[in-house]
Design a protein around this motif. Structure first.
Motif, PDB file in Angstrom:
ATOM      1  N   ALA A 133       0.760  -1.179  -0.138  1.00  0.00           N
ATOM      2  CA  ALA A 133      -0.107   0.051   0.066  1.00  0.00           C
ATOM      3  C   ALA A 133       0.866   1.291   0.050  1.00  0.00           C
ATOM      4  O   ALA A 133       0.680   2.107  -0.703  1.00  0.00           O
ATOM      5  CB  ALA A 133      -0.852   0.061   1.097  1.00  0.00           C
ATOM      6  N   ALA A 134       2.065   1.297   0.812  1.00  0.00           N
ATOM      7  CA  ALA A 134       2.797   2.515   0.745  1.00  0.00           C
ATOM      8  C   ALA A 134       3.380   2.584  -0.569  1.00  0.00           C
ATOM      9  O   ALA A 134       3.725   3.834  -1.094  1.00  0.00           O
ATOM     10  CB  ALA A 134       4.180   2.084   1.697  1.00  0.00           C
ATOM     11  N   LYS A 135       3.806   1.536  -1.315  1.00  0.00           N
ATOM     12  CA  LYS A 135       4.390   1.636  -2.596  1.00  0.00           C
ATOM     13  C   LYS A 135       3.327   2.190  -3.536  1.00  0.00           C
ATOM     14  O   LYS A 135       3.509   2.848  -4.511  1.00  0.00           O
ATOM     15  CB  LYS A 135       4.771   0.158  -3.169  1.00  0.00           C
ATOM     16  N   ALA A 136       2.093   1.717  -3.359  1.00  0.00           N
ATOM     17  CA  ALA A 136       0.798   2.331  -4.155  1.00  0.00           C
ATOM     18  C   ALA A 136       0.846   3.653  -4.085  1.00  0.00           C
ATOM     19  O   ALA A 136       0.434   4.632  -4.839  1.00  0.00           O
ATOM     20  CB  ALA A 136      -0.364   1.597  -3.820  1.00  0.00           C
ATOM     21  N   TRP A 137       0.854   4.257  -2.850  1.00  0.00           N
ATOM     22  CA  TRP A 137       0.819   5.615  -2.412  1.00  0.00           C
ATOM     23  C   TRP A 137       1.712   6.498  -3.279  1.00  0.00           C
ATOM     24  O   TRP A 137       1.667   7.548  -3.700  1.00  0.00           O
ATOM     25  CB  TRP A 137       1.117   5.754  -0.939  1.00  0.00           C
ATOM     26  N   GLU A 138       3.073   5.974  -3.214  1.00  0.00           N
ATOM     27  CA  GLU A 138       4.134   6.595  -3.857  1.00  0.00           C
ATOM     28  C   GLU A 138       3.781   6.658  -5.538  1.00  0.00           C
ATOM     29  O   GLU A 138       3.881   7.898  -6.092  1.00  0.00           O
ATOM     30  CB  GLU A 138       5.421   5.821  -3.914  1.00  0.00           C
ATOM     31  N   ALA A 139       3.439   5.539  -5.885  1.00  0.00           N
ATOM     32  CA  ALA A 139       3.007   5.789  -7.630  1.00  0.00           C
ATOM     33  C   ALA A 139       1.496   6.749  -7.670  1.00  0.00           C
ATOM     34  O   ALA A 139       1.601   7.257  -8.750  1.00  0.00           O
ATOM     35  CB  ALA A 139       2.596   4.285  -8.125  1.00  0.00           C
ATOM     36  N   TYR A 140       0.796   6.807  -6.834  1.00  0.00           N
ATOM     37  CA  TYR A 140      -0.619   7.432  -7.012  1.00  0.00           C
ATOM     38  C   TYR A 140      -0.197   9.006  -6.900  1.00  0.00           C
ATOM     39  O   TYR A 140      -0.797   9.749  -7.624  1.00  0.00           O
ATOM     40  CB  TYR A 140      -1.444   7.337  -5.677  1.00  0.00           C
ATOM     41  N   GLN A 141       1.058   9.119  -6.190  1.00  0.00           N
ATOM     42  CA  GLN A 141       1.138  10.569  -5.798  1.00  0.00           C
ATOM     43  C   GLN A 141       1.784  11.142  -7.450  1.00  0.00           C
ATOM     44  O   GLN A 141       1.568  12.211  -7.894  1.00  0.00           O
ATOM     45  CB  GLN A 141       2.141  11.019  -4.773  1.00  0.00           C
ATOM     46  N   ALA A 142       2.487  10.189  -8.079  1.00  0.00           N
ATOM     47  CA  ALA A 142       3.085  10.547  -9.483  1.00  0.00           C
ATOM     48  C   ALA A 142       1.777  10.427 -10.313  1.00  0.00           C
ATOM     49  O   ALA A 142       1.795  11.534 -11.224  1.00  0.00           O
ATOM     50  CB  ALA A 142       4.202   9.523  -9.923  1.00  0.00           C
ATOM     51  N   PHE A 143       0.812   9.698 -10.196  1.00  0.00           N
ATOM     52  CA  PHE A 143      -0.404   9.778 -10.988  1.00  0.00           C
ATOM     53  C   PHE A 143      -0.906  11.086 -10.760  1.00  0.00           C
ATOM     54  O   PHE A 143      -1.579  11.528 -11.912  1.00  0.00           O
ATOM     55  CB  PHE A 143      -1.137   8.643 -10.516  1.00  0.00           C
ATOM     56  N   LEU A 144      -1.091  11.628  -9.677  1.00  0.00           N
ATOM     57  CA  LEU A 144      -1.789  12.887  -9.384  1.00  0.00           C
ATOM     58  C   LEU A 144      -1.299  13.980 -10.224  1.00  0.00           C
ATOM     59  O   LEU A 144      -1.827  14.780 -10.564  1.00  0.00           O
ATOM     60  CB  LEU A 144      -1.909  13.182  -8.047  1.00  0.00           C
ATOM     61  N   ARG A 145      -0.105  13.956 -10.567  1.00  0.00           N
ATOM     62  CA  ARG A 145       0.422  15.079 -11.434  1.00  0.00           C
ATOM     63  C   ARG A 145       0.147  14.881 -12.705  1.00  0.00           C
ATOM     64  O   ARG A 145       0.256  15.769 -13.452  1.00  0.00           O
ATOM     65  CB  ARG A 145       2.037  14.962 -11.114  1.00  0.00           C
ATOM     66  N   ASP A 146      -0.221  13.640 -13.209  1.00  0.00           N
ATOM     67  CA  ASP A 146      -0.460  13.542 -14.553  1.00  0.00           C
ATOM     68  C   ASP A 146      -1.740  12.356 -14.615  1.00  0.00           C
ATOM     69  O   ASP A 146      -1.467  11.380 -14.908  1.00  0.00           O
ATOM     70  CB  ASP A 146       0.667  13.068 -15.470  1.00  0.00           C
ATOM     71  N   PRO A 147      -3.067  12.868 -14.122  1.00  0.00           N
ATOM     72  CA  PRO A 147      -3.848  11.719 -14.169  1.00  0.00           C
ATOM     73  C   PRO A 147      -4.377  11.390 -15.474  1.00  0.00           C
ATOM     74  O   PRO A 147      -4.271  11.840 -16.675  1.00  0.00           O
ATOM     75  CB  PRO A 147      -4.822  12.474 -13.345  1.00  0.00           C
ATOM     76  N   GLY A 148      -5.240  10.046 -15.254  1.00  0.00           N
ATOM     77  CA  GLY A 148      -5.738   9.411 -16.393  1.00  0.00           C
ATOM     78  C   GLY A 148      -6.744   8.272 -16.144  1.00  0.00           C
ATOM     79  O   GLY A 148      -7.034   8.329 -14.883  1.00  0.00           O
ATOM     80  N   PRO A 149      -6.738   7.414 -16.607  1.00  0.00           N
ATOM     81  CA  PRO A 149      -7.876   6.239 -16.520  1.00  0.00           C
ATOM     82  C   PRO A 149      -7.279   5.325 -15.288  1.00  0.00           C
ATOM     83  O   PRO A 149      -5.893   5.147 -15.330  1.00  0.00           O
ATOM     84  CB  PRO A 149      -7.777   5.351 -17.771  1.00  0.00           C
TER      85      PRO A 149
END
Length: 423
Positions: A133-149
């Motif tokens: 889950a912590a690793k997913a949070w790291e990826a989610y933060q990057a996702f938030l800068r360039d969101p998509g599906p």
């Protein structure tokens, strides 16, 4: 003096250790074998993956609290259960001899069963463990800068659908708070024959309720689906009709994916002859006792339970918190009886109660018993469920820290829902 080894330091293992100690007193030795020094409150992992919790918020050191109850702790991890020798081999080469073994390991996450699945070398994230889950949070933060599906789903054979539903709706709530929801299509992909099946054949009006919740959140869904492969930015899935005929092949592009993996038994028990079924889950009788090795007991996700009903794409039966609590209490009472030279008499209720968070609201599902036909079956939605889960997290962590053996579900959750315990 008997030596009781509890294998596993998660929800089931920690609860088992405390309840066994309370039931058998201080005349016997109790040892818990876990992996590493910390306990994690797994139900909070979806919140960790969106930054609503940190790992430190939902973890605690276990050796100290266990020690206060006269329970030893070894965080080395188990290499192999050797039931014929009444021995547990540890990963550092040592062995522990036992008079009774209580297996509460939880599952092995079988990412290897779907090509490209998983966070370690694969192309999806997981909320099954706190490090994942912590690793997913790291990826989610990057996702938030360039969101998509986003794709949220469950692989064939999954037996725990609640976290997938939770995560899809928590993502929706988080993205709305960030004013990014309009830029993020979300698709829920599942082997369930219909939304709300959850491996239970439905609970009350769970189908209509969850369809409505997904529809209000503009979350699309694909049911009767077998996720077949994941590659960078793509989830492939085959959709079937109720007769098993292929309806459509889907290729779902995404910038973030969380897919629940199938479960098997852990490596320490998988393939141990006579101990487990072909998937590596521990065989038990109605007293939570192994039918061949009477000094082995088991509780939680690691036990062998058949599916509630056959489905076109395989689904497994979940083992929810109340069911695990019931299993643990049963083992503690029966083990105390056996140590006194008496026959085990306690039988678990195997009722299912689930509090599913939806970010800013939640859903409660009650199936008494888990397998239909049922005495009680209903599902309700309300903000009170979200608040109840937050309170439950705090109470359970305090319980683990203090060594409290109160049965949370039976004493508090059922009472709050207006339901008496049903045998």
């Amino acid at each position: 003096m008997a030596t009781i080894v509890v294998l596993g330091a998660g929800l089931g293992g920690m609860s088992a250790a405390y309840e066994i100690r309370a039931a058998i007193g201080r005349d016997h030795r109790v040892i818990v074998v876990g992996e590493g020094p910390r306990f994690s409150f797994t139900p909070s992992n979806p919140w960790v993956a969106v930054g609503w919790r940190t790992p430190a918020d939902i973890e605690l050191e276990v050796a100290g609290p266990l020690g206060k109850q006269g329970i030893e702790y070894d965080g080395t991890g188990a290499e192999r259960v050797e039931p014929a020798e009444n021995r547990l081999r540890l990963r550092d080469g040592r062995s522990l001899a036992y008079d009774h073994l209580v297996i509460c390991t939880g599952p092995r996450l079988a990412f290897d069963e779907v090509p490209g699945l998983g966070p370690d070398g694969g192309h999806s994230h997981s909320i099954c463990t706190t490090p994942h889950a912590a690793k997913a949070w790291e990826a989610y933060q990057a996702f938030l800068r360039d969101p998509g599906p986003i794709v949220v789903g469950a692989a064939p054979g999954v037996s725990c659908f609640g976290p997938a539903y939770e995560f899809a709706m928590i993502l929706d709530a988080d993205l709305r708070k960030r004013r990014l929801r309009d830029r993020v299509p979300i698709t829920y992909v599942t082997p369930e024959p219909y939304v709300g099946h959850m491996g239970l054949g439905g609970v009350g009006d769970s189908k209509g309720l969850l369809e409505s919740e997904l529809r209000q959140r503009h979350i699309k869904w694909i049911t009767n689906a077998r996720i077949t492969e994941l590659s960078p930015g793509l989830v492939k899935a085959t959709e079937y009709d109720e007769r098993g005929n292929v309806v459509r092949e889907h290729e779902l592009a995404h910038r973030f994916a969380m897919v629940m993996p199938p479960f098997t038994g852990v490596d320490a028990v998988r393939g141990v002859e006579g101990l487990v079924n072909p998937r590596g889950f521990v065989l038990i009788d109605k007293h939570q006792r192994h039918p061949t090795f009477p000094n082995i007991w088991s509780a939680g996700v690691c036990v062998a339970i058949p599916p509630v009903e056959p489905t076109v794409v395989p689904t497994g039966a979940p083992k929810t918190g109340f069911m695990i609590e019931s299993m643990v209490t049963t083992i503690a009472h029966n083990l105390a009886a056996v140590l006194k030279g008496e026959a085990p008499a306690e039988v678990p209720t195997w009722n299912a109660i689930c509090l599913a968070d939806m970010g800013d609201t939640g859903a409660a599902f009650v199936a008494l018993p888990q397998f239909p036909p049922r005495n009680v079956t209903w599902a309700k939605v309300g903000k009170w469920v979200h608040l109840a889960k937050v309170a439950f997290e705090k109470y359970f962590l305090a319980k683990m820290k203090s060594g409290n053996t109160e049965p949370i579900y039976e004493k508090y959750v059922l009472k709050a829902l207006g339901i008496e315990r049903l045998k």
